[in-house]
Write an enzyme that holds these catalytic residues in place. Structure first.
Site, PDB file in Angstrom:
ATOM      1  N   ARG A 190     -10.267  10.734 -11.759  1.00 36.09           N
ATOM      2  CA  ARG A 190      -9.686  10.736 -10.403  1.00 36.09           C
ATOM      3  C   ARG A 190      -9.139   9.370 -10.010  1.00 36.09           C
ATOM      4  NH1 ARG A 190     -14.355  12.043  -6.913  1.00 36.09           N
ATOM      5  NH2 ARG A 190     -12.839  11.930  -5.228  1.00 36.09           N
ATOM      6  N   LYS A 191      -9.289   8.363 -10.887  1.00 33.16           N
ATOM      7  CA  LYS A 191      -8.854   7.006 -10.533  1.00 33.16           C
ATOM      8  C   LYS A 191      -7.433   6.732 -11.032  1.00 33.16           C
ATOM      9  CE  LYS A 191     -13.062   5.684 -12.001  1.00 33.16           C
ATOM     10  NZ  LYS A 191     -14.182   4.853 -12.456  1.00 33.16           N
ATOM     11  N   ASP A 244       0.844  -1.205   0.000  1.00 30.23           N
ATOM     12  CA  ASP A 244       0.000   0.000   0.000  1.00 30.23           C
ATOM     13  C   ASP A 244       0.882   1.260   0.000  1.00 30.23           C
ATOM     14  OD1 ASP A 244      -2.437   1.360   0.053  1.00 30.23           O
ATOM     15  OD2 ASP A 244      -2.524   1.384   2.242  1.00 30.23           O
ATOM     16  N   LYS A 252       1.929 -15.419  -3.037  1.00 28.33           N
ATOM     17  CA  LYS A 252       2.305 -16.641  -3.754  1.00 28.33           C
ATOM     18  C   LYS A 252       3.315 -17.492  -2.991  1.00 28.33           C
ATOM     19  CE  LYS A 252       1.297 -14.876  -8.345  1.00 28.33           C
ATOM     20  NZ  LYS A 252       0.672 -16.066  -8.932  1.00 28.33           N
ATOM     21  N   ASN A 272      -2.209 -11.123  -4.295  1.00 29.00           N
ATOM     22  CA  ASN A 272      -2.026 -12.572  -4.344  1.00 29.00           C
ATOM     23  C   ASN A 272      -0.712 -12.891  -3.654  1.00 29.00           C
ATOM     24  OD1 ASN A 272      -4.364 -13.314  -5.807  1.00 29.00           O
ATOM     25  ND2 ASN A 272      -3.404 -12.491  -7.669  1.00 29.00           N
TER      26      ASN A 272
HETATM   27  C1  3VV Z   1      -3.360   8.657   3.682  1.00 32.86           C
HETATM   28  C2  3VV Z   1      -3.505   9.960   3.016  1.00 32.86           C
HETATM   29  C3  3VV Z   1      -2.404  10.299   2.228  1.00 32.86           C
HETATM   30  C4  3VV Z   1      -2.513  11.690   1.686  1.00 32.86           C
HETATM   31  C5  3VV Z   1      -1.227  12.251   1.421  1.00 32.86           C
HETATM   32  C6  3VV Z   1      -0.502  11.460   0.413  1.00 32.86           C
HETATM   33  C7  3VV Z   1       0.864  11.450   0.819  1.00 32.86           C
HETATM   34  C8  3VV Z   1       1.591  10.431   0.026  1.00 32.86           C
HETATM   35  C9  3VV Z   1       2.851  10.219   0.642  1.00 32.86           C
HETATM   36  C10 3VV Z   1       3.235   9.012   0.922  1.00 32.86           C
HETATM   37  C11 3VV Z   1       2.400   7.839   0.567  1.00 32.86           C
HETATM   38  C12 3VV Z   1       2.190   7.108   1.793  1.00 32.86           C
HETATM   39  C13 3VV Z   1       1.386   5.937   1.440  1.00 32.86           C
HETATM   40  C14 3VV Z   1       0.376   5.760   2.437  1.00 32.86           C
HETATM   41  C15 3VV Z   1      -0.472   4.664   1.987  1.00 32.86           C
HETATM   42  C16 3VV Z   1      -1.549   4.512   2.929  1.00 32.86           C
HETATM   43  C17 3VV Z   1      -2.790   4.983   2.277  1.00 32.86           C
HETATM   44  C18 3VV Z   1      -3.914   4.692   3.182  1.00 32.86           C
HETATM   45  O1  3VV Z   1      -3.745   4.063   4.175  1.00 32.86           O
HETATM   46  S1  3VV Z   1      -5.410   5.269   2.754  1.00 32.86           S
HETATM   47  C19 3VV Z   1      -6.438   4.563   4.044  1.00 32.86           C
HETATM   48  C20 3VV Z   1      -7.341   3.519   3.507  1.00 32.86           C
HETATM   49  N1  3VV Z   1      -8.292   4.098   2.616  1.00 32.86           N
HETATM   50  C21 3VV Z   1      -9.346   4.768   3.096  1.00 32.86           C
HETATM   51  O2  3VV Z   1      -9.588   4.891   4.262  1.00 32.86           O
HETATM   52  C22 3VV Z   1     -10.250   5.360   2.048  1.00 32.86           C
HETATM   53  C23 3VV Z   1     -11.708   5.235   2.444  1.00 32.86           C
HETATM   54  N2  3VV Z   1     -12.518   5.612   1.296  1.00 32.86           N
HETATM   55  C24 3VV Z   1     -12.851   6.888   1.072  1.00 32.86           C
HETATM   56  O3  3VV Z   1     -12.593   7.788   1.858  1.00 32.86           O
HETATM   57  C25 3VV Z   1     -13.540   7.177  -0.230  1.00 32.86           C
HETATM   58  O4  3VV Z   1     -14.157   6.019  -0.711  1.00 32.86           O
HETATM   59  C26 3VV Z   1     -12.546   7.717  -1.315  1.00 32.86           C
HETATM   60  C27 3VV Z   1     -11.883   9.004  -0.816  1.00 32.86           C
HETATM   61  C28 3VV Z   1     -11.468   6.666  -1.663  1.00 32.86           C
HETATM   62  C29 3VV Z   1     -13.339   8.021  -2.575  1.00 32.86           C
HETATM   63  O5  3VV Z   1     -14.454   8.758  -2.197  1.00 32.86           O
HETATM   64  P1  3VV Z   1     -14.948  10.019  -3.069  1.00 32.86           P
HETATM   65  O6  3VV Z   1     -16.249  10.412  -2.472  1.00 32.86           O
HETATM   66  O7  3VV Z   1     -13.882  11.053  -3.154  1.00 32.86           O
HETATM   67  O8  3VV Z   1     -15.086   9.439  -4.532  1.00 32.86           O
HETATM   68  P2  3VV Z   1     -16.275   8.564  -5.183  1.00 32.86           P
HETATM   69  O9  3VV Z   1     -17.200   9.481  -5.878  1.00 32.86           O
HETATM   70  O10 3VV Z   1     -16.845   7.593  -4.182  1.00 32.86           O
HETATM   71  O11 3VV Z   1     -15.425   7.691  -6.234  1.00 32.86           O
HETATM   72  C30 3VV Z   1     -14.770   8.309  -7.318  1.00 32.86           C
HETATM   73  C31 3VV Z   1     -14.715   7.307  -8.427  1.00 32.86           C
HETATM   74  O12 3VV Z   1     -13.945   6.173  -7.979  1.00 32.86           O
HETATM   75  C32 3VV Z   1     -14.764   4.978  -8.019  1.00 32.86           C
HETATM   76  N3  3VV Z   1     -14.436   4.140  -6.863  1.00 32.86           N
HETATM   77  C33 3VV Z   1     -14.358   4.523  -5.576  1.00 32.86           C
HETATM   78  N4  3VV Z   1     -14.028   3.492  -4.800  1.00 32.86           N
HETATM   79  C34 3VV Z   1     -13.924   2.421  -5.619  1.00 32.86           C
HETATM   80  C35 3VV Z   1     -13.580   1.066  -5.406  1.00 32.86           C
HETATM   81  N5  3VV Z   1     -13.311   0.593  -4.182  1.00 32.86           N
HETATM   82  N6  3VV Z   1     -13.537   0.246  -6.473  1.00 32.86           N
HETATM   83  C36 3VV Z   1     -13.792   0.705  -7.735  1.00 32.86           C
HETATM   84  N7  3VV Z   1     -14.107   2.006  -8.002  1.00 32.86           N
HETATM   85  C37 3VV Z   1     -14.166   2.832  -6.955  1.00 32.86           C
HETATM   86  C38 3VV Z   1     -16.209   5.486  -7.973  1.00 32.86           C
HETATM   87  O13 3VV Z   1     -17.110   4.531  -8.543  1.00 32.86           O
HETATM   88  C39 3VV Z   1     -16.105   6.736  -8.784  1.00 32.86           C
HETATM   89  O14 3VV Z   1     -16.043   6.376 -10.140  1.00 32.86           O
HETATM   90  P3  3VV Z   1     -16.779   7.245 -11.296  1.00 32.86           P
HETATM   91  O15 3VV Z   1     -16.182   8.623 -11.194  1.00 32.86           O
HETATM   92  O16 3VV Z   1     -18.237   7.235 -10.922  1.00 32.86           O
HETATM   93  O17 3VV Z   1     -16.473   6.523 -12.556  1.00 32.86           O
END
Ligand code: 3VV
Length: 230
Positions: A196-197, A151, A175, A173
């Site tokens: 946005r994806k 991740d 393995k 997966n």
């Molecule tokens: C951590 C923040 C980092 C920020 C800073 C970056 C610094 C980088 C630096 C260093 C990297 C470090 C790396 C860290 C890595 C760790 C990352 C984590 O641990 S993240 C925690 C776990 N994830 C959650 O807790 C998300 C929970 N989910 C949500 O909050 C929402 O679902 C969110 C934000 C992901 C999307 O919500 P909406 O309201 O903005 O967007 P909607 O309208 O629902 O979706 C947009 C499009 O995406 C599709 N979509 C959304 N989820 C989908 C899914 N699961 N599967 C397929 N499509 C999906 C939808 O169908 C839609 O598609 P259409 O535009 O209609 O075509």
């Protein structure tokens, strides 16, 4: 390339890199933890991790790869993320203790890793040594620890390409089991970006590349600055 927060990722990373120089040795009085760059060799790194680090530092000198610093506390440049997305009602004392999960162990016990990026090729490589506190099955690395590092690696890859993102989906997966205390090579790349994806894939191999331990695909969503997260 601009992120959803209106900052380019270069600005984010500039923040990270500037911070590395100026605040790297700052001590946090609340818990006396030094905020430092962990993506540098320490005595717990084994020979494989040191060799890979040296090899990629030479590639950095050649210009196409860049080492990514990694601090245990969020850089100042993520203040904007906090202001926009974090509930202001959360207790300040606890929030001030927040640390990056993967950088919360003593040296050598948990996640030891360094990442390098190649922005032109939209790739991030991570060299990861799994410490003894990451055990799952006896002698092997916990699947959750492997998922965490996949991740983090794919997340960094998505962030470099697309700005501020969150993980929406992660498929792994498993393995072959990863021996505890060994070093693995995680290679990730952007497969496609649709609005946005951001679709990213990753494989995890042994240092000699002979063993394929895991394969993964991830979906990251660029955050909408006008939507609350919770
Ligand atoms: C951590 C923040 C980092 C920020 C800073 C970056 C610094 C980088 C630096 C260093 C990297 C470090 C790396 C860290 C890595 C760790 C990352 C984590 O641990 S993240 C925690 C776990 N994830 C959650 O807790 C998300 C929970 N989910 C949500 O909050 C929402 O679902 C969110 C934000 C992901 C999307 O919500 P909406 O309201 O903005 O967007 P909607 O309208 O629902 O979706 C947009 C499009 O995406 C599709 N979509 C959304 N989820 C989908 C899914 N699961 N599967 C397929 N499509 C999906 C939808 O169908 C839609 O598609 P259409 O535009 O209609 O075509």
């Amino acid at each position: 390339m601009s992120s959803t927060l209106g900052l380019s990722w270069d600005q984010h990373h500039l923040g990270q890199e500037v911070q590395m120089g100026s605040v790297a040795r700052r001590s946090f009085a609340s818990e006396n933890v030094v905020n430092r760059d962990h993506a540098l060799p320490n005595p717990s790194w084994n020979k494989d991790l040191r060799l890979l680090f040296d090899q990629f530092m030479r590639k950095c000198e050649a210009g196409s790869w860049k080492r990514l610093p990694s601090n245990n506390h969020s850089p100042q440049s993520f203040q904007d993320f906090q202001t926009r997305f974090v509930d202001p009602k959360l207790p300040k004392e606890q929030i001030s203790q927040a640390r990056l999960f993967t950088r919360s162990f003593e040296d050598g016990l948990g996640f030891e890793y360094v990442m390098f990026c190649n922005d032109a090729e939209k790739r991030v490589v991570c060299f990861f040594q799994a410490g003894p506190y990451l055990q799952g099955a006896p002698g092997f690395t916990h699947g959750g620890a492997i998922a965490t590092m996949i991740d983090a690696t794919t997340g960094m890859c998505a962030f470099r390409a697309g700005g501020v993102v969150m993980t929406a989906n992660l498929n792994i997966n498993y393995k072959r089991p990863i021996p505890l205390c060994s070093v693995v090579v995680m290679k990730s790349q952007i497969d496609k970006v649709e609005g946005r994806k951001v679709f990213v894939s990753c494989n995890v191999r042994s240092v000699d590349e002979e063993t394929l331990y895991s394969e993964a695909t991830s979906l990251f969503i660029k955050l909408d600055p006008n939507k609350k997260l919770a």
